[in-house]
Scaffold this motif. Structure first.
Motif, PDB file in Angstrom:
ATOM      1  N   ALA A  74      -3.260   7.756  -7.223  1.00  0.00           N
ATOM      2  CA  ALA A  74      -3.320   9.043  -6.532  1.00  0.00           C
ATOM      3  C   ALA A  74      -3.447  10.151  -7.548  1.00  0.00           C
ATOM      4  O   ALA A  74      -2.897  10.077  -8.651  1.00  0.00           O
ATOM      5  CB  ALA A  74      -2.063   9.256  -5.678  1.00  0.00           C
ATOM      6  N   LEU A  78      -3.151  14.377  -3.928  1.00  0.00           N
ATOM      7  CA  LEU A  78      -3.058  13.300  -2.941  1.00  0.00           C
ATOM      8  C   LEU A  78      -4.208  13.372  -1.934  1.00  0.00           C
ATOM      9  O   LEU A  78      -4.021  13.357  -0.718  1.00  0.00           O
ATOM     10  CB  LEU A  78      -1.717  13.362  -2.212  1.00  0.00           C
ATOM     11  CG  LEU A  78      -0.468  13.201  -3.103  1.00  0.00           C
ATOM     12  CD1 LEU A  78       0.792  13.394  -2.295  1.00  0.00           C
ATOM     13  CD2 LEU A  78      -0.454  11.849  -3.780  1.00  0.00           C
ATOM     14  N   LEU A 223      -4.831   4.956   1.207  1.00  0.00           N
ATOM     15  CA  LEU A 223      -4.082   6.205   1.179  1.00  0.00           C
ATOM     16  C   LEU A 223      -3.491   6.434  -0.208  1.00  0.00           C
ATOM     17  O   LEU A 223      -3.034   5.489  -0.853  1.00  0.00           O
ATOM     18  CB  LEU A 223      -2.948   6.176   2.196  1.00  0.00           C
ATOM     19  CG  LEU A 223      -3.305   6.247   3.683  1.00  0.00           C
ATOM     20  CD1 LEU A 223      -2.030   6.239   4.510  1.00  0.00           C
ATOM     21  CD2 LEU A 223      -4.125   7.479   3.996  1.00  0.00           C
ATOM     22  N   TRP A 228      -0.930  13.394   2.631  1.00  0.00           N
ATOM     23  CA  TRP A 228      -2.269  13.433   2.044  1.00  0.00           C
ATOM     24  C   TRP A 228      -3.086  14.574   2.641  1.00  0.00           C
ATOM     25  O   TRP A 228      -2.732  15.152   3.673  1.00  0.00           O
ATOM     26  CB  TRP A 228      -2.998  12.105   2.267  1.00  0.00           C
ATOM     27  CG  TRP A 228      -2.861  11.522   3.645  1.00  0.00           C
ATOM     28  CD1 TRP A 228      -1.985  10.551   4.044  1.00  0.00           C
ATOM     29  CD2 TRP A 228      -3.607  11.885   4.828  1.00  0.00           C
ATOM     30  NE1 TRP A 228      -2.137  10.274   5.386  1.00  0.00           N
ATOM     31  CE2 TRP A 228      -3.124  11.069   5.886  1.00  0.00           C
ATOM     32  CE3 TRP A 228      -4.629  12.784   5.083  1.00  0.00           C
ATOM     33  CZ2 TRP A 228      -3.625  11.152   7.194  1.00  0.00           C
ATOM     34  CZ3 TRP A 228      -5.132  12.881   6.374  1.00  0.00           C
ATOM     35  CH2 TRP A 228      -4.633  12.065   7.414  1.00  0.00           C
TER      36      TRP A 228
END
Length: 501
Positions: A74, A78, A223, A228
């Motif tokens: 990440a 994010l 993800l 996010w």
């Protein structure tokens, strides 16, 4: 187009019709989740423990995010990377995964109404009761195996009941967190740790087998973390993680302020709705401020805030200094139904009863619960209200005209049952004895209201995005065949985008 519940009894699913085909999608053996089972409540004990002894969610969330950044999974913002055109569609549903008839009953209509959508967003409580990674096969991968597009979830409080271990392993492929430092003996944290439910150890071989049900390249999704931001066509969708108790930590608050800047129109997706049940819950940020303050700031250009957690559909179009922000509850994706008939006449945030929408409608909710209590208490002749009787009783109590035409009289019995089951009091009348169908029902008795035959009163959203506007439709899922083939539309509104043509 099929009638909706606002048009007819058949549209609501009350009249005898052919059952849907959803059971063909289900595994041969299904264990129905019972929230009246003490073992289930014991598994889900971490929420009450957090309320009593302090909530570790913020600390653990920061550890999850730091681990994602450190291992290169990440970036600081994010961000979910996508490349969508200016005109596209996506689905949104919340509170899905009990793995039983009501969840699977949503799927055929979702596939039908979701044709041509580029992805789905899942807001709150992917899995019940405790988000274990070992239950994702029948409660996530199998139900949505035929949805040929990515699914991007945010966690709800039930996903945190195992410390978010299952969610992070499934959607972020994150390793388990190392043990936290031992708390000081006999302090609140010590007692919490002593009683805290430990997460299941993910069975990676089993999980790899489950992933094959959604392994097509078009279904791939990754993800960066539990919250996010995603730029998609002309809009930015921001998903936040409200943890066990409905707030966000300081670090996530700083991130939210940062990713909310800029002129791009934004939609907030949250596990804790901001307007719900006729009340305003702005969502506190550790250290000061609220999520709703960020949403309302005109410099951030939010056009909607959509939350799960409460298992029905509600819509509040709120005027904020001359701009309209659509506040929506979308938690009807498959779990047990929270009552709507307990919602008082709406007067919140400048929204009045005429502008408010909910599904199921209050009368249908009251009819559903009257049958439930009649069956549970073996007093059907007293409790059972027809949908028309329930609608008439609610209209009288709220001082409004019934949405669906009914000729049913309001009798002493229907008034008694409506009041006993938590309907708002009539104007200028004191509230008398009633069964616990507000807070206690929401926390305990509603979970025990699950039924396994139609109508189910589930729902999901389709959002059609263009540079000028977003059209939002709430589709019903009753479990009936007619509604699988042509899902009824229970609400339909359009959001004008800032600067749109």
């Amino acid at each position: 187009m099929s009638d909706s519940s606002r048009d007819s009894l058949a549209g609501a699913g009350w009249e005898s019709q052919k059952p849907g085909s959803y059971q063909e999608l289900m595994p041969e053996r299904v264990v129905n989740l019972s929230w009246l089972n003490p073992a289930t409540l014991w598994k889900a004990r971490n929420g009450p423990l957090a309320s009593l002894f302090g909530d570790p969610t913020g600390r653990d969330r920061q550890r999850w995010v730091a681990g994602q950044v450190e291992r290169g999974a990440a970036g600081a913002d994010l961000a979910v990377e996508r490349d969508d055109p200016d005109t596209f569609s996506f689905l949104l549903l919340g509170d899905t995964g009990e793995g039983d008839d009501p969840q699977y009953a949503v799927v055929p209509g979702l596939l039908k109404a979701g044709e041509g959508t580029r992805y789905a967003v899942l807001c709150s409580d992917v899995l019940y009761p405790v988000g274990s990674a070992n239950e994702y096969g029948t409660k996530f991968f199998r139900p949505y195996r035929d949805y040929d597009a990515p699914i991007y979830p945010i966690p709800g409080n039930h996903d945190w009941y195992d410390g978010l271990t299952g969610f992070m392993r499934v959607f972020c492929r994150a390793p388990a967190l190392p043990p936290a430092p031992r708390p000081r003996a006999l302090g609140p944290s010590w007692w919490r740790t002593l009683l805290w439910a430990r997460p299941d150890t993910p069975d990676d071989a089993r999980l790899d087998e489950d992933r094959r049900m959604r392994s097509a390249p078009a279904q791939a999704a990754s993800l960066p973390g539990p919250y996010w931001a995603m730029d998609s066509g002309p809009v930015r969708i921001i998903g936040i993680d409200t943890g066990l108790l409905g707030g966000i930590d300081r670090e996530q608050g700083e991130w939210l302020r940062r990713v909310s800047r800029g002129p791009r129109p934004k939609i907030l997706v949250t596990g804790s709705p901001i307007y719900v049940d006729g009340e305003h819950h702005p969502c506190a940020i550790e250290g000061g401020g609220t999520v709703d303050e960020i949403v309302r700031d005109p410099a951030h250009h939010y056009v909607a805030a959509i939350g799960g957690d409460i298992h029905n559909y509600q819509h509040y179009p709120v005027d904020v200094d001359g701009r309209r922000i659509e506040y929506v509850v979308s938690g009807g994706g498959g779990a047990f139904m929270h009552a709507t008939h307990t919602i008082p006449r709406v007067a919140v945030g400048g929204v009045t009863e005429d502008a408010f929408r909910c599904y199921p409608m209050r009368g249908d909710s009251l009819a559903f619960y009257s049958r439930l209590y009649g069956r549970r208490l073996r007093l059907r002749r007293l409790f059972d209200l027809t949908p028309d009787e329930a609608a008439a009783a609610l209209a009288e109590r709220l001082g409004v005209e019934p949405t669906r035409v009914t000729g049913a009289p309001v009798t002493a019995r229907t008034r008694f049952v409506a009041g006993l089951l938590g309907a708002p009091p009539r104007p200028h009348r004191k509230r008398r004895m009633r069964l616990p169908v507000r807070r206690v029902l929401t926390r305990l008795l509603s979970p025990g209201s699950a039924t396994y035959s139609p109508p189910f009163f589930k729902s999901f959203l389709r959002l059609d995005v263009s540079p000028a506007a977003i059209r939002v439709r709430c589709f019903a899922a009753t479990g009936l065949r007619e509604h699988e083939l042509d899902p009824p539309v229970e609400d339909d509104f359009t959001i004008a985008l800032p600067g749109g043509a």
